[in-house]
Structure formats: structure tokens, C-alpha cells
Design a protein around this motif. Structure first.
Motif, PDB file in Angstrom:
ATOM      1  N   UNK A  57       0.828  -1.212   0.000  1.00 45.95           N
ATOM      2  CA  UNK A  57       0.000   0.000   0.000  1.00 45.95           C
ATOM      3  C   UNK A  57       0.856   1.253   0.000  1.00 45.95           C
ATOM      4  N   UNK A  58       1.893   1.269   0.817  1.00 38.59           N
ATOM      5  CA  UNK A  58       2.787   2.434   0.870  1.00 38.59           C
ATOM      6  C   UNK A  58       3.461   2.639  -0.493  1.00 38.59           C
ATOM      7  N   UNK A  59       3.933   1.561  -1.092  1.00 41.50           N
ATOM      8  CA  UNK A  59       4.561   1.652  -2.408  1.00 41.50           C
ATOM      9  C   UNK A  59       3.567   2.173  -3.452  1.00 41.50           C
ATOM     10  N   UNK A  60       2.363   1.631  -3.432  1.00 40.25           N
ATOM     11  CA  UNK A  60       1.355   2.060  -4.403  1.00 40.25           C
ATOM     12  C   UNK A  60       1.036   3.541  -4.249  1.00 40.25           C
ATOM     13  N   UNK A  61       0.842   3.978  -3.014  1.00 40.69           N
ATOM     14  CA  UNK A  61       0.434   5.363  -2.765  1.00 40.69           C
ATOM     15  C   UNK A  61       1.568   6.370  -2.908  1.00 40.69           C
ATOM     16  N   UNK A  62       2.782   6.011  -2.513  1.00 41.34           N
ATOM     17  CA  UNK A  62       3.906   6.956  -2.533  1.00 41.34           C
ATOM     18  C   UNK A  62       4.694   6.956  -3.833  1.00 41.34           C
ATOM     19  N   UNK A  63       4.749   5.808  -4.501  1.00 41.00           N
ATOM     20  CA  UNK A  63       5.582   5.713  -5.702  1.00 41.00           C
ATOM     21  C   UNK A  63       4.736   5.638  -6.971  1.00 41.00           C
ATOM     22  N   UNK A  64       3.835   4.693  -7.026  1.00 41.99           N
ATOM     23  CA  UNK A  64       3.066   4.498  -8.254  1.00 41.99           C
ATOM     24  C   UNK A  64       2.062   5.613  -8.481  1.00 41.99           C
ATOM     25  N   UNK A  65       1.254   5.893  -7.500  1.00 42.71           N
ATOM     26  CA  UNK A  65       0.261   6.970  -7.519  1.00 42.71           C
ATOM     27  C   UNK A  65      -0.760   6.782  -8.643  1.00 42.71           C
ATOM     28  N   UNK A  66      -1.654   7.719  -8.742  1.00 44.06           N
ATOM     29  CA  UNK A  66      -2.742   7.665  -9.725  1.00 44.06           C
ATOM     30  C   UNK A  66      -2.211   7.653 -11.158  1.00 44.06           C
ATOM     31  N   UNK A  67      -1.049   8.255 -11.369  1.00 46.77           N
ATOM     32  CA  UNK A  67      -0.469   8.310 -12.719  1.00 46.77           C
ATOM     33  C   UNK A  67      -0.189   6.904 -13.256  1.00 46.77           C
ATOM     34  N   UNK A  68       0.263   6.017 -12.384  1.00 41.21           N
ATOM     35  CA  UNK A  68       0.532   4.643 -12.807  1.00 41.21           C
ATOM     36  C   UNK A  68      -0.757   3.958 -13.234  1.00 41.21           C
ATOM     37  N   UNK A  69      -1.785   4.119 -12.445  1.00 43.87           N
ATOM     38  CA  UNK A  69      -3.074   3.518 -12.778  1.00 43.87           C
ATOM     39  C   UNK A  69      -3.565   4.031 -14.123  1.00 43.87           C
ATOM     40  N   UNK A  70      -3.404   5.326 -14.381  1.00 39.45           N
ATOM     41  CA  UNK A  70      -3.809   5.892 -15.666  1.00 39.45           C
ATOM     42  C   UNK A  70      -2.975   5.315 -16.812  1.00 39.45           C
ATOM     43  N   UNK A  71      -1.677   5.134 -16.573  1.00 40.54           N
ATOM     44  CA  UNK A  71      -0.810   4.554 -17.600  1.00 40.54           C
ATOM     45  C   UNK A  71      -1.241   3.120 -17.915  1.00 40.54           C
ATOM     46  N   UNK A  72      -1.573   2.347 -16.891  1.00 43.69           N
ATOM     47  CA  UNK A  72      -2.048   0.977 -17.096  1.00 43.69           C
ATOM     48  C   UNK A  72      -3.328   0.992 -17.926  1.00 43.69           C
ATOM     49  N   UNK A  73      -4.215   1.930 -17.624  1.00 44.22           N
ATOM     50  CA  UNK A  73      -5.458   2.047 -18.422  1.00 44.22           C
ATOM     51  C   UNK A  73      -5.155   2.417 -19.861  1.00 44.22           C
ATOM     52  N   UNK A  74      -4.295   3.442 -20.031  1.00 47.10           N
ATOM     53  CA  UNK A  74      -3.978   3.915 -21.381  1.00 47.10           C
ATOM     54  C   UNK A  74      -3.306   2.839 -22.232  1.00 47.10           C
ATOM     55  N   UNK A  75      -2.431   2.057 -21.627  1.00 43.96           N
ATOM     56  CA  UNK A  75      -1.711   1.007 -22.348  1.00 43.96           C
ATOM     57  C   UNK A  75      -2.507  -0.295 -22.442  1.00 43.96           C
ATOM     58  N   UNK A  76      -3.668  -0.324 -21.799  1.00 41.58           N
ATOM     59  CA  UNK A  76      -4.523  -1.517 -21.798  1.00 41.58           C
ATOM     60  C   UNK A  76      -3.763  -2.753 -21.309  1.00 41.58           C
ATOM     61  N   UNK A  77      -3.012  -2.572 -20.221  1.00 44.05           N
ATOM     62  CA  UNK A  77      -2.198  -3.648 -19.656  1.00 44.05           C
ATOM     63  C   UNK A  77      -3.042  -4.631 -18.864  1.00 44.05           C
ATOM     64  N   UNK A  78      -4.094  -4.153 -18.222  1.00 41.35           N
ATOM     65  CA  UNK A  78      -4.861  -5.021 -17.322  1.00 41.35           C
ATOM     66  C   UNK A  78      -6.369  -4.815 -17.450  1.00 41.35           C
ATOM     67  N   UNK A  79      -6.923  -5.016 -18.635  1.00 41.10           N
ATOM     68  CA  UNK A  79      -8.355  -4.746 -18.808  1.00 41.10           C
ATOM     69  C   UNK A  79      -9.260  -5.620 -17.935  1.00 41.10           C
ATOM     70  N   UNK A 105     -10.807   1.766  -8.196  1.00 37.29           N
ATOM     71  CA  UNK A 105     -10.772   3.174  -8.610  1.00 37.29           C
ATOM     72  C   UNK A 105      -9.526   3.892  -8.130  1.00 37.29           C
ATOM     73  N   UNK A 106      -8.823   3.325  -7.160  1.00 36.53           N
ATOM     74  CA  UNK A 106      -7.604   3.958  -6.645  1.00 36.53           C
ATOM     75  C   UNK A 106      -6.421   3.050  -6.920  1.00 36.53           C
ATOM     76  N   UNK A 107      -5.228   3.622  -6.874  1.00 37.21           N
ATOM     77  CA  UNK A 107      -4.025   2.820  -7.096  1.00 37.21           C
ATOM     78  C   UNK A 107      -3.896   1.749  -6.025  1.00 37.21           C
ATOM     79  N   UNK A 108      -4.246   2.064  -4.797  1.00 36.80           N
ATOM     80  CA  UNK A 108      -4.142   1.078  -3.714  1.00 36.80           C
ATOM     81  C   UNK A 108      -5.100  -0.092  -3.961  1.00 36.80           C
TER      82      UNK A 108
END
Length: 164
Positions: A57-79, A105-108
């Protein structure tokens, strides 16, 4: 003195069910194991019940953040994980059951769903598995998400790859 039982022929253990895993399941186990090691080595560990665990959770919230989740969506990595995440096994009284989970809905929550893919393979027992028809997709997507996370954090990737 107690009498020992007579020698019996060893029973053969049927590994049929244990060997029926989705494609790449063994790879996911190796990736998650190494990923958790790398998390702890890069400062994302936490003490729980006297043991060090990876603090996802700490890694997701502090490092990955919402930007990572958006990148995964944009790249269609995990539909599949994004639209129909893995179910969660629970104990209802004395009966094992499965709870459908809502789309993260959240990175966590998203990283939690990725971890649940692995947890279901290891701990879920696959009893009455509601995800059986899509486990191959869930496993492949979880691996790709973790690889994408490694690409986004040089120190984590360094530890994962053992390049020290």
C-alpha cells in the motif's frame, strides 16, 4: 511397549488438481516473491506479527500513484483486472465462499486486486472458483502490471534483478 504398525506400501499422491494451474501461474509466483523482496530492500517493508512484510500500500500510494493507474489504463495492460477484478474468498460461518469485487478506482485498490490474483492461487484453494474461466487473463495481466511497476522504479528493478 506400543506395537508399531506393519510396513505398508507407500500411497501414491495424486497431484492432478495441484498441477492444474493457469498458464504462467508459476511465473507469477516467482515474480511476486522477488517483487516483495525488492520492496522490503528498498524501504517498503513493515513489521506485522513479528515478521517483516512488503508494504504494498505504501509503495502504491507513494511511488506508483494515480499516474501509474492511468498509464495501465492507457496502455490496456490489465483490462480484466480493471473491469472485473478477481473475487475474494471468505469464510461465511463454516463455509468457504467468494465475494465479487468492484472495479478498482484507486491505485491502492488496483494493486490490491493484482495481489489478490496471486493470493487466490496460493491461498484460495480454487474451491468453487468463480474466476476459473478468466484466471489465465488475470495471471498474465498481474505479471505485466508488476513488470510495468519495475520499469517505473529504478531502485526496485535493480533489487529485483539482483544487480548489486
Amino acid at each position: 511397549m506400543a506395537k508399531l504398525p506393519e510396513e505398508k506400501k507407500p500411497l501414491t499422491i495424486d497431484m492432478g488438481k495441484a498441477n492444474r494451474l493457469p498458464p504462467r501461474a508459476d511465473e507469477l509466483m516467482r515474480v511476486v516473491t522477488r517483487f516483495e523482496y525488492a520492496l522490503k530492500e528498498t524501504g517498503y517493508g513493515v513489521m506485522r506479527n513479528g515478521a517483516v512484510e512488503a508494504n504494498w500500500d505504501k509503495f502504491a500510494n507513494e511511488v506508483l500513484k494515480a499516474e501509474f493507474l492511468q498509464r495501465v489504463r492507457d496502455k490496456k495492460i490489465a483490462p480484466t483486472i480493471l473491469s472485473n477484478p478477481p473475487s475474494r474468498q471468505f469464510l461465511g460461518g463454516s463455509t468457504l465462499d467468494w465475494e465479487r469485487k468492484v472495479a478498482p478506482n484507486s491505485i491502492q485498490d488496483f494493486i490490491g486486486a493484482v495481489r489478490r490474483v496471486r493470493n487466490n492461487l496460493v491461498h484460495g484453494g480454487k474451491s468453487g472458483d468463480p474466476d476459473a474461466d478468466r484466471n489465465a487473463s488475470l495471471v498474465a495481466e498481474a505479471i505485466e502490471v508488476l513488470f510495468e511497476a519495475l520499469r517505473s522504479h529504478d531502485d526496485l528493478r535493480f533489487m529485483f534483478e539482483g544487480k548489486w
